[in-house]
Design a protein around this motif. Structure first.
Motif, PDB file in Angstrom:
ATOM      1  N   ILE A 188     -24.373   8.822   0.019  1.00 26.94           N
ATOM      2  CA  ILE A 188     -24.931   8.167   1.201  1.00 26.94           C
ATOM      3  C   ILE A 188     -26.441   8.403   1.185  1.00 26.94           C
ATOM      4  O   ILE A 188     -26.898   9.544   1.272  1.00 26.94           O
ATOM      5  N   VAL A 189     -27.212   7.312   1.037  1.00 23.59           N
ATOM      6  CA  VAL A 189     -28.664   7.399   0.949  1.00 23.59           C
ATOM      7  C   VAL A 189     -29.253   7.367   2.348  1.00 23.59           C
ATOM      8  O   VAL A 189     -28.886   6.520   3.164  1.00 23.59           O
ATOM      9  N   ARG A 190     -30.165   8.255   2.594  1.00 24.46           N
ATOM     10  CA  ARG A 190     -30.852   8.316   3.882  1.00 24.46           C
ATOM     11  C   ARG A 190     -32.357   8.226   3.658  1.00 24.46           C
ATOM     12  O   ARG A 190     -32.880   8.737   2.673  1.00 24.46           O
ATOM     13  N   ARG A 191     -33.000   7.575   4.583  1.00 24.26           N
ATOM     14  CA  ARG A 191     -34.462   7.462   4.579  1.00 24.26           C
ATOM     15  C   ARG A 191     -34.953   7.903   5.945  1.00 24.26           C
ATOM     16  O   ARG A 191     -34.617   7.274   6.951  1.00 24.26           O
ATOM     17  N   ASN A 192     -35.749   8.978   5.954  1.00 29.97           N
ATOM     18  CA  ASN A 192     -36.218   9.563   7.210  1.00 29.97           C
ATOM     19  C   ASN A 192     -35.060   9.939   8.120  1.00 29.97           C
ATOM     20  O   ASN A 192     -35.127   9.787   9.330  1.00 29.97           O
ATOM     21  N   GLY A 193     -33.973  10.427   7.493  1.00 30.00           N
ATOM     22  CA  GLY A 193     -32.806  10.876   8.257  1.00 30.00           C
ATOM     23  C   GLY A 193     -31.897   9.761   8.722  1.00 30.00           C
ATOM     24  O   GLY A 193     -30.927  10.029   9.436  1.00 30.00           O
ATOM     25  N   VAL A 194     -32.120   8.516   8.322  1.00 26.72           N
ATOM     26  CA  VAL A 194     -31.315   7.371   8.758  1.00 26.72           C
ATOM     27  C   VAL A 194     -30.631   6.770   7.547  1.00 26.72           C
ATOM     28  O   VAL A 194     -31.255   6.586   6.493  1.00 26.72           O
ATOM     29  N   ARG A 195     -29.310   6.483   7.674  1.00 24.05           N
ATOM     30  CA  ARG A 195     -28.588   5.861   6.568  1.00 24.05           C
ATOM     31  C   ARG A 195     -29.213   4.503   6.249  1.00 24.05           C
ATOM     32  O   ARG A 195     -29.506   3.713   7.141  1.00 24.05           O
ATOM     33  N   THR A 196     -29.405   4.276   4.942  1.00 20.97           N
ATOM     34  CA  THR A 196     -30.159   3.116   4.495  1.00 20.97           C
ATOM     35  C   THR A 196     -29.425   2.418   3.365  1.00 20.97           C
ATOM     36  O   THR A 196     -28.857   3.076   2.485  1.00 20.97           O
ATOM     37  N   VAL A 197     -29.457   1.099   3.406  1.00 18.67           N
ATOM     38  CA  VAL A 197     -28.973   0.264   2.309  1.00 18.67           C
ATOM     39  C   VAL A 197     -30.186  -0.482   1.739  1.00 18.67           C
ATOM     40  O   VAL A 197     -30.891  -1.170   2.481  1.00 18.67           O
ATOM     41  N   THR A 198     -30.422  -0.322   0.434  1.00 17.01           N
ATOM     42  CA  THR A 198     -31.596  -0.913  -0.218  1.00 17.01           C
ATOM     43  C   THR A 198     -31.174  -2.133  -1.028  1.00 17.01           C
ATOM     44  O   THR A 198     -30.223  -2.068  -1.813  1.00 17.01           O
ATOM     45  N   ILE A 199     -31.900  -3.219  -0.830  1.00 19.50           N
ATOM     46  CA  ILE A 199     -31.682  -4.449  -1.594  1.00 19.50           C
ATOM     47  C   ILE A 199     -32.929  -4.688  -2.430  1.00 19.50           C
ATOM     48  O   ILE A 199     -34.030  -4.796  -1.889  1.00 19.50           O
ATOM     49  N   ARG A 200     -32.768  -4.778  -3.738  1.00 14.68           N
ATOM     50  CA  ARG A 200     -33.895  -4.975  -4.636  1.00 14.68           C
ATOM     51  C   ARG A 200     -33.779  -6.319  -5.339  1.00 14.68           C
ATOM     52  O   ARG A 200     -32.688  -6.812  -5.571  1.00 14.68           O
ATOM     53  N   ALA A 201     -34.967  -6.884  -5.670  1.00 17.69           N
ATOM     54  CA  ALA A 201     -35.004  -8.154  -6.394  1.00 17.69           C
ATOM     55  C   ALA A 201     -36.260  -8.187  -7.251  1.00 17.69           C
ATOM     56  O   ALA A 201     -37.279  -7.615  -6.897  1.00 17.69           O
ATOM     57  N   TRP A 202     -36.143  -8.853  -8.404  1.00 19.51           N
ATOM     58  CA  TRP A 202     -37.264  -9.007  -9.326  1.00 19.51           C
ATOM     59  C   TRP A 202     -37.429 -10.481  -9.656  1.00 19.51           C
ATOM     60  O   TRP A 202     -36.444 -11.203  -9.869  1.00 19.51           O
ATOM     61  N   SER A 203     -38.709 -10.921  -9.675  1.00 19.10           N
ATOM     62  CA  SER A 203     -38.971 -12.331  -9.999  1.00 19.10           C
ATOM     63  C   SER A 203     -38.903 -12.532 -11.506  1.00 19.10           C
ATOM     64  O   SER A 203     -39.016 -11.586 -12.286  1.00 19.10           O
ATOM     65  N   ASP A 204     -38.710 -13.784 -11.907  1.00 20.20           N
ATOM     66  CA  ASP A 204     -38.595 -14.096 -13.333  1.00 20.20           C
ATOM     67  C   ASP A 204     -39.950 -14.297 -14.006  1.00 20.20           C
ATOM     68  O   ASP A 204     -40.014 -14.674 -15.177  1.00 20.20           O
ATOM     69  N   GLY A 205     -41.042 -14.070 -13.279  1.00 17.20           N
ATOM     70  CA  GLY A 205     -42.369 -14.234 -13.860  1.00 17.20           C
ATOM     71  C   GLY A 205     -43.055 -15.513 -13.463  1.00 17.20           C
ATOM     72  O   GLY A 205     -44.283 -15.620 -13.566  1.00 17.20           O
ATOM     73  N   SER A 206     -42.308 -16.517 -13.019  1.00 22.13           N
ATOM     74  CA  SER A 206     -42.942 -17.775 -12.609  1.00 22.13           C
ATOM     75  C   SER A 206     -43.546 -17.687 -11.218  1.00 22.13           C
ATOM     76  O   SER A 206     -44.427 -18.477 -10.875  1.00 22.13           O
ATOM     77  N   LEU A 207     -43.091 -16.723 -10.418  1.00 21.08           N
ATOM     78  CA  LEU A 207     -43.607 -16.530  -9.068  1.00 21.08           C
ATOM     79  C   LEU A 207     -44.104 -15.098  -8.935  1.00 21.08           C
ATOM     80  O   LEU A 207     -43.544 -14.167  -9.517  1.00 21.08           O
ATOM     81  N   LEU A 208     -45.149 -14.958  -8.125  1.00 20.52           N
ATOM     82  CA  LEU A 208     -45.669 -13.639  -7.840  1.00 20.52           C
ATOM     83  C   LEU A 208     -44.835 -12.967  -6.760  1.00 20.52           C
ATOM     84  O   LEU A 208     -44.209 -13.650  -5.927  1.00 20.52           O
ATOM     85  N   PRO A 209     -44.775 -11.645  -6.752  1.00 14.59           N
ATOM     86  CA  PRO A 209     -44.020 -10.964  -5.682  1.00 14.59           C
ATOM     87  C   PRO A 209     -44.484 -11.358  -4.295  1.00 14.59           C
ATOM     88  O   PRO A 209     -43.663 -11.471  -3.376  1.00 14.59           O
ATOM     89  N   SER A 210     -45.774 -11.547  -4.129  1.00 15.95           N
ATOM     90  CA  SER A 210     -46.273 -11.938  -2.811  1.00 15.95           C
ATOM     91  C   SER A 210     -45.760 -13.313  -2.398  1.00 15.95           C
ATOM     92  O   SER A 210     -45.474 -13.552  -1.219  1.00 15.95           O
ATOM     93  N   GLN A 211     -45.636 -14.248  -3.368  1.00 17.54           N
ATOM     94  CA  GLN A 211     -45.113 -15.576  -3.058  1.00 17.54           C
ATOM     95  C   GLN A 211     -43.634 -15.511  -2.685  1.00 17.54           C
ATOM     96  O   GLN A 211     -43.180 -16.194  -1.751  1.00 17.54           O
ATOM     97  N   VAL A 212     -42.876 -14.687  -3.425  1.00 27.05           N
ATOM     98  CA  VAL A 212     -41.454 -14.519  -3.077  1.00 27.05           C
ATOM     99  C   VAL A 212     -41.320 -13.906  -1.688  1.00 27.05           C
ATOM    100  O   VAL A 212     -40.479 -14.330  -0.871  1.00 27.05           O
TER     101      VAL A 212
END
Length: 774
Positions: free
Chosen positions: A112-136
């Motif tokens: 069970i992952v906690r962040r600042n004492g609160v249970r947290t679910v993390t969703i990660r994503a990576w762009s394929d290179g055609s878009l910048l992270p800021s654009q996504v």
């Protein structure tokens, strides 16, 4: 790990770190009948699978816990858990787990992952290179913000967005600190408040180039791009420092502010261009690498440097001129300075037109001697204000803070205040009282008014005023001498150039005469020796012309130095009005000119000031015999002396009188009396000298006017001779060379007329200088 819930028992198989758990549903009726409980079942399972401590084994001073655990073969699968035998703590019955509970698997996170004492679910994503992270992120954020979340849930963005929110405020603080540090360094270097602001105006000029660089290379504005802008702020000011420092240097040499700004844009263009392009090309590998981290940094630095270079060369000189000439209209000055910076090279190719009045005005502005004389006036004026301040009261404060190591004490013996029934002696024991404090503060504020010092103060004020008057007279004399020198050189250049032109005409006539002589030799009319004589005349004329050309070059350099222009400036001198044939004022009468000179001559005024200064010095020396009496009022504050009030005041008179000093004051009076006699004798000598010089100047002016009239008659004669020779050439009775000789004679007559006018103007200027009205 074992968790108990009402009616169920959860066992996490953390020992294998799988993403599932065993869920044991206990059949409560059977378990209670056999004497089992959820806690008992969990404890026995944990002891069998994870190990239950049963004792402690000691190895010297180190304790080792001994645990009892099932064999590895009995804890490798879920079926082994179901077949595990449990012992009832009540009945002692030994039964398998599957007889009192149902065992099943339930999928669950392994941790069970906690962040600042609160249970947290993390969703990660990576762009394929055609878009910048800021654009996504810009596309996803509106959708996630529109989600309806249950109570207690919230969305937190990480990655580049979180890094920017964490680092950008700190970078902004770093940018502000660097800007303040740059300003303080520049202020200490230039000793000015305004000039560093002009230099720092180059910092925003690099932002446009940095923005264009990110747009041209397709890089986003991120952490490294912002880091490049912060670095850019400390680099772009270098070009502005070079420009402003050169402008200040040229202004210190006497150049006008507009001309200094133009010259700075021209002279500093090459070093600024080379250093900027070298720095910009140095970061091109970072741009070409295509790295998402280093390419934005290189883009902002390279394009920001190049963009700021072009803007700085135009904006900084114009801004410097506008700020330092606020009293003038900024529109024309700005346009003129900008146009001059852009076309400075073309402007340098044009000759500099210079009139006599403009030359005199520039010399008065840029002459070092005139500037020194003006500063001398400011110095004497300040000295006069300083001497006048001695008339008024003086407010002073003297404060001393002292720490006293040893203090005196007042001893009160036992019973010194008596012995009382029921109480006993007072005091009951000896008492030691310190007199004062260990830390002592004494502050004295005094207002003093001199009384008998008035006589010396008045003499000092008179001395300062006399020095100020002498300084103003010296400044007038210096200005007159500079103007006289400029006028002398200006006329000398014009007359010498006309004499050179007359020699040119003579050379052309002699060259034509050689051709005519050669024809005469061929026909037998003339001998070869005639041609040799003409060639010798040409050689002599060319030598004389070379000497005149060298004299003109030397005098032009001297004139450029006098008026404060660059030595290589090509000057086009305008013929003065009086030299063009305007009517001249008649020569003054000697008696009237002498009276004017004695009243307004700067040297006589300076000498009169020295006489007044010497007289005031004699009065000051005699005032030394008078006792110095003054009134004063004091306020005294102290906090450490015993038996004294902490705040006190005093009013009184104080006197200082030197009763005997072995003739020192008498020597001072005698010395200053001798100085007074010297000053008076010098004044009388100057009056006689000025009277003689005025009479000589008037005679010189009269002779110059006679020579001018003679030169005008010679010019008239030469003009008539040229006309007659021209008619003879047209009639065929004279050669073409005779006409050229007549034109050369006419040019020489014009040069002689200018020389006579030059002599007359110089004589008039010399007389005006003696009269103090140049």
């Amino acid at each position: 790990m074992v968790e108990s819930t009402p009616g169920a028992l959860d066992v996490h198989n953390d020992w294998r770190e799988d993403a599932y758990r065993l869920k044991i549903n206990v059949r409560e009726e059977v378990a209670n009948r056999l004497g089992f409980s959820n806690a008992n079942i969990g404890q026995e399972l944990a002891g069998g699978f994870e190990g239950a401590p049963i004792t402690t084994y000691w190895e010297g001073d180190r304790d080792v816990t001994v645990a009892l655990r099932l064999a590895p073969a009995l804890r490798q699968s879920f079926q082994e858990v179901s077949n595990t035998y449990l012992i009832s703590p009540v009945t002692g019955a030994r039964v398998p787990l599957d007889s009192i509970a149902d065992v099943s698997t339930v999928w669950d996170p392994g941790r069970i992952v906690r962040r600042n004492g609160v249970r947290t679910v993390t969703i990660r994503a990576w762009s394929d290179g055609s878009l910048l992270p800021s654009q996504v992120f810009q596309k996803i954020k509106p959708q996630t913000d529109s989600l309806s979340l249950p109570p207690g849930y919230r969305i937190w963005y990480g990655g580049e967005y979180e890094n920017q929110n964490d680092t950008f405020p700190e970078m902004v603080k770093a940018l502000l600190v660097s800007v303040i540090a740059i300003y303080l360094i520049l202020m200490c270097q230039f000793r000015s408040i305004v000039d560093p602001l002009v230099i720092m105006a180059a910092i925003p000029l690099g932002l446009l180039g940095a923005s264009l660089g990110l747009l041209a290379t397709g890089n986003p504005f991120g952490f490294t791009a912002f880091l490049g802008i912060v670095s850019l702020g400390g680099v772009v000011v270098r070009n502005a420092i070079i420009l402003v420092d050169y402008i200040r240097e040229r202004m210190a040499e006497g150049i006008g502010i507009e001309e200094a700004a133009i010259e700075a844009g021209e002279r500093r263009l090459r070093p600024i261009f080379l250093t900027t392009m070298a720095a910009a090309v140095g970061v091109t590998p970072m741009i070409l690498s295509g790295s998402t981290m280093w390419s934005p940094l290189g883009s902002t630095i390279a394009f920001g440097l190049v963009g700021s270079m072009f803007f700085t060369l135009v904006v900084i000189p114009v801004l410097y001129v506008m700020i330092h000439k606020r009293s003038s209209r900024p529109g024309p000055i700005t346009a003129a300075a900008m146009l001059a910076v852009v076309s400075c090279i073309a402007a340098q190719a044009q000759p500099r037109t210079l009139t006599l009045d403009e030359a005199v005005s520039l010399a008065k502005q840029h002459s070092s001697a005139v500037k020194i004389a003006d500063q001398k006036i400011s110095e004497t004026d300040a000295r006069t204000r300083e001497a006048r301040a001695n008339y008024f009261p003086v407010l002073s404060n003297e404060t001393n803070a002292v720490h006293i190591a040893e203090q005196q004490h007042l001893e009160i013996p036992t019973g010194s205040l008596g012995v009382y029934p029921g109480i006993g002696p007072l005091p009951a024991a000896s008492v030691s009282l310190a007199q004062g404090n260990s830390n002592f503060l004494l502050s004295t504020t005094t207002v003093s008014q001199p009384i008998t010092q008035y006589f010396k103060t008045r003499a000092g004020v008179d001395v300062a005023r006399a020095e100020a008057r002498s300084a103003r007279a010296d400044a007038r004399r210096t200005t007159d001498e500079i103007a006289f020198k400029v006028k002398e050189v200006y006329y000398a250049i014009i007359t010498t150039e006309h004499r050179r032109d007359a020699l040119d005409a003579q050379i052309r006539a002699a060259e034509l005469r050689i051709v005519e002589t050669k024809n005469a030799i061929d026909t037998g009319v003339a001998l070869e020796v005639k041609a040799t004589e003409v060639r010798a005349q040409i050689a002599q004329a060319r030598h004389a012309r070379g000497q005149l050309q060298d004299s003109v070059a030397d005098m032009r350099l001297e004139l450029s130095d006098l008026v404060g222009l660059p030595l290589e400036t090509d000057l086009a001198l305008v013929l003065p009005t009086e030299a063009a044939g305007a009517d001249q004022d008649p020569s003054p009468e000697p008696a009237a000119a002498t009276d004017v000179a004695l009243a307004h001559n700067p040297e006589i005024e300076a000498a009169s000031g020295q006489v007044k200064k010497a007289r005031a010095g004699v009065r000051a020396a005699r005032a030394e015999y008078i006792p110095e009496v003054g009134a004063f009022a004091q306020y005294i504050h102290q906090n450490g002396a015993p038996f004294l009030s902490p705040n006190n005041g005093a009013v009184g008179l104080h006197m200082t009188w030197t009763m005997f000093e072995f003739g020192k004051r008498h020597g001072q009076v005698s010395e200053r009396t001798a100085v007074l006699a010297q000053a008076e004798e010098n004044l009388a000598h100057l009056r006689r000298r000025v009277q003689i010089d005025v009479e000589k100047a008037i005679r010189k002016l009269n002779r110059a006017e006679t020579a001018l009239d003679s030169a005008k008659q010679v010019l008239t004669s030469a003009t008539e001779a040229r006309r007659v020779t021209s008619d003879q050439v047209e009639a065929g009775t004279a050669n073409r060379s005779a006409l050229l000789d007549a034109e050369a004679t006419l040019s020489g007559a014009r040069a002689d007329l200018l020389r006579a006018e030059y002599d007359r103007s110089v004589a008039a200027a010399d007389l005006a200088r003696l009269e103090g009205s140049l």
